[in-house]
Design an enzyme around this catalytic site. Structure first.
Site, PDB file in Angstrom:
ATOM      1  N   LEU A 138      36.469  45.720  39.624  1.00 56.85           N
ATOM      2  CA  LEU A 138      36.259  47.096  40.069  1.00 56.85           C
ATOM      3  C   LEU A 138      35.022  47.223  40.942  1.00 56.85           C
ATOM      4  CD1 LEU A 138      37.165  48.920  36.727  1.00 56.85           C
ATOM      5  CD2 LEU A 138      38.671  48.119  38.567  1.00 56.85           C
ATOM      6  N   ARG A 139      34.286  46.130  41.084  1.00 58.07           N
ATOM      7  CA  ARG A 139      33.127  46.029  41.989  1.00 58.07           C
ATOM      8  C   ARG A 139      31.922  46.857  41.555  1.00 58.07           C
ATOM      9  NH1 ARG A 139      34.530  41.294  43.798  1.00 58.07           N
ATOM     10  NH2 ARG A 139      36.117  41.269  45.448  1.00 58.07           N
ATOM     11  N   ASP A 191      44.983  40.183  39.783  1.00 61.99           N
ATOM     12  CA  ASP A 191      43.770  39.515  40.276  1.00 61.99           C
ATOM     13  C   ASP A 191      43.167  40.344  41.409  1.00 61.99           C
ATOM     14  OD1 ASP A 191      41.738  37.667  40.344  1.00 61.99           O
ATOM     15  OD2 ASP A 191      42.833  36.205  41.545  1.00 61.99           O
ATOM     16  N   HIS A 238      37.773  44.307  48.987  1.00 60.51           N
ATOM     17  CA  HIS A 238      36.657  43.943  49.865  1.00 60.51           C
ATOM     18  C   HIS A 238      36.511  44.975  50.978  1.00 60.51           C
ATOM     19  CE1 HIS A 238      35.701  39.998  48.268  1.00 60.51           C
ATOM     20  NE2 HIS A 238      36.959  39.610  48.379  1.00 60.51           N
TER      21      HIS A 238
END
Length: 431
Positions: free
Chosen positions: A69-70, A311, A315
Site C-alpha cells: 500500500l506504499r 502482488d 509506482h
C-alpha cells in the site's frame, strides 16, 4: 459509492461458496453484517434492499495475500486510502500487507499505525505480516510474540535474505512455538545476484542480468529442509517456476505443513513479454519461460498452488522510465486480479468454484481469518460478478494511484458489479 443499507436480499444468483463447495442458483440474505441465509428458498422477513442477481455470480470477497500500500515510507507512489479505494473497486475485501514498509513492521507500534490508517480509510480489511528479523536485516529475530499480540497474522522476511541457515532454523522454531505461519519469498539472493530477468534467450539477447530458476528452487529446498526438522508452518509466496511447484507438491505429499501462492500475472506473461525492454513487465520474481507458466497453471488447477494473489506494487510514472535494469519492479495489480482469474475460467484452467477457492477461501485459511466463505453467520464480505460483458482494461482508468500495468488495452470478459464489506456496500459499478 452505493447507499448503505442494514439488510439486503440477493436473489437468483449463482452462489459460489468454496467452503461448502456449493455451486447453485439461490438466494442469500444479509443482516447486521452477517450472512443469515443461503439456499434455494427465499428467507422470511423484509429486507431494506432486494437485488435480482439473475445471471450473476455471488462469491465471497477476494482475500489478497500480498499487496503493498506504499504507506508508510513511499507515499509519493500511493497511500493506504488510495489503495483501499482500488481494493474496493477490485472486489478485494481483505488484503495482507508484507512487512517491508519504511519503517519495517518489526514493532507493535508499526502494526497499530497501519491498522489505524486502514480503519480510517475503511471498506476493506487490512491484515499485516510482521518482520521475521529485526529491520529485515536477516540477523537478530524480531519480537514475534509481541507482533502476534499486536495482530500480525504471520511473519516474513519479505524478499530479504538471512545471514545464515541457523537464523532460519531458529526463526522457524520460534514461529512454531507461537503457532505463526512463516511467509517465504523463495529467492536465493546470491544466485539471483541482483538480476532483473529470467535466465534464458531473451535476457541474453538484451544483455540483461539473469536470474536462474535455481535461485527459486534452492531457496524452496532450504526452507523445506527446515520444515522437516521443525514442523513449522511455511507459506511460499509468489512462485515463478514449474520446478518450484513440483517441489511444493512433493512436500505436500509427505504431509508437510506447506502452502503456496502465485501472482496472477505469472499465469499469463512470460519472459518473451520482456522483449523490447518492456519495463511494465519488470517484476520480481521475473517472468519465466512458457514451460514455467504452463507448469504454474497446472499446479493452480490441481490445487498444489492453492491461492492466487495480486502482488500489488503501485509506482509513480518515473519509476518505469529508466533503462530496464534501473526501473522499479512490480505491477499495480489489484484491479487486474479478478479479470485475470476470470480469463483463467474462460480458458478452461479453472471452474468458477475453483476460482473462488483460489481467490477467497484458500488465502483466508492461509492467513487464519474467518472470511472467504458464504455460510450462515459468516461475515458478509461479498462480491457480485457479471461473467458476460467484454471490456477493455485501461491503465488510465485505474482507481489505484499506480498506473503501471502491462495489461493496458487487453480485452477481458466478465467484471465486478458490486462489493460489500461486512454487509455494507462499498463499491457499485452502476451497471
Amino acid at each position: 459509492m452505493a447507499k448503505q443499507s442494514a439488510s439486503v436480499l440477493i436473489r437468483n444468483a449463482r452462489i459460489l461458496d468454496p467452503a461448502s463447495r456449493l455451486d447453485a442458483t439461490g438466494h442469500v440474505g444479509v443482516r447486521n453484517g452477517l450472512i443469515t441465509s443461503v439456499g434455494k428458498k427465499l428467507p422470511p422477513g423484509k429486507f431494506d434492499e432486494t437485488i435480482d442477481a439473475k445471471g450473476l455470480w455471488l462469491m465471497p470477497g477476494i482475500v489478497d495475500l500480498c499487496a503493498r500500500l506504499r504507506e508508510p515510507g513511499a507515499t509519493h507512489k500511493a497511500s493506504i486510502a488510495s489503495e483501499l479505494a482500488a481494493a474496493r473497486a477490485a472486489g478485494v475485501t481483505t488484503l495482507c500487507v508484507p512487512p517491508d514498509t519504511r519503517p519495517v513492521v518489526d514493532t507493535p507500534a508499526m502494526v497499530d499505525r497501519i491498522q489505524s490508517k486502514a480503519a480510517q480509510a475503511g471498506g476493506a480489511r487490512v491484515v499485516v505480516l510482521g518482520a521475521l528479523t529485526q529491520g529485515l536485516a536477516g540477523e537478530a529475530l524480531a519480537e514475534m510474540s509481541a507482533l502476534k499480540q499486536a495482530g500480525c497474522v504471520g511473519v516474513s522476511n519479505a524478499a530479504f535474505g538471512l545471514r545464515d541457515s541457523l537464523v532460519g532454523r531458529r526463526a522457524l522454531e520460534y514461529a512454531k512455538g507461537l503457532d505463526l505461519t512463516v511467509h517465504v519469498t523463495p529467492q536465493n539472493p546470491a544466485l539471483a545476484n541482483n538480476g532483473c530477468a529470467h535466465e534464458g534467450p531473451v535476457a541474453t539477447r538484451l544483455g540483461l542480468p539473469p536470474i536462474p530458476v535455481a535461485a527459486e528452487v534452492s531457496a524452496i529446498r532450504f526452507w523445506i529442509s527446515l520444515v522437516e526438522d521443525t514442523g513449522a508452518r511455511v507459506h511460499f509466496g509468489r512462485l515463478s517456476t514449474a520446478r518450484g511447484a513440483e517441489m511444493i507438491e512433493t512436500a505436500q505429499a509427505r504431509k508437510l505443513p506447506i502452502t503456496a501462492d502465485v501472482a496472477a500475472h505469472q499465469l499469463f506473461l512470460t519472459a518473451e513479454d520482456v522483449d523490447g525492454f518492456n519495463e511494465q513487465c519488470h517484476v520480481m520474481p521475473p517472468l519465466r519461460s512458457k514451460e514455467d507458466r504452463d507448469g504454474l497453471r497446472e499446479a493452480v488447477k490441481r490445487g498444489v498452488i492453492s491461492a492466487i494473489c495480486s502482488d500489488h506494487q503501485p509506482h509513480e510514472a518515473d519509476a518505469k522510465i529508466n533503462p530496464f535494469p534501473l526501473t522499479e519492479p512490480g505491477i499495480s495489480a489489484l484491479e487486474s486480479l479478478l479479470p485475470l482469474v476470470l480469463k483463467l475460467i474462460e480458458e478452461g484452467v479453472l471452474t468458477p468454484l475453483q476460482a473462488a477457492q483460489r481467490l477467497c477461501f484458500a488465502p483466508s485459511a492461509i492467513l487464519g481469518t474467518d472470511v472467504g466463505r458464504l455460510g450462515v453467520d459468516a461475515p458478509a464480505d461479498l462480491i457480485l460478478v457479471d461473467p458476460s460483458p467484454r471490456w477493455t482494461f485501461s491503465a488510465a482508468r485505474l482507481v489505484s494511484a499506480g498506473r503501471n500495468t502491462p495489461f493496458d488495452g487487453i480485452e477481458f470478459r466478465g467484471r465486478l458489479v458490486r462489493t460489500w464489506r461486512q454487509g455494507q456496500p462499498v463499491f457499485d459499478a452502476g451497471v
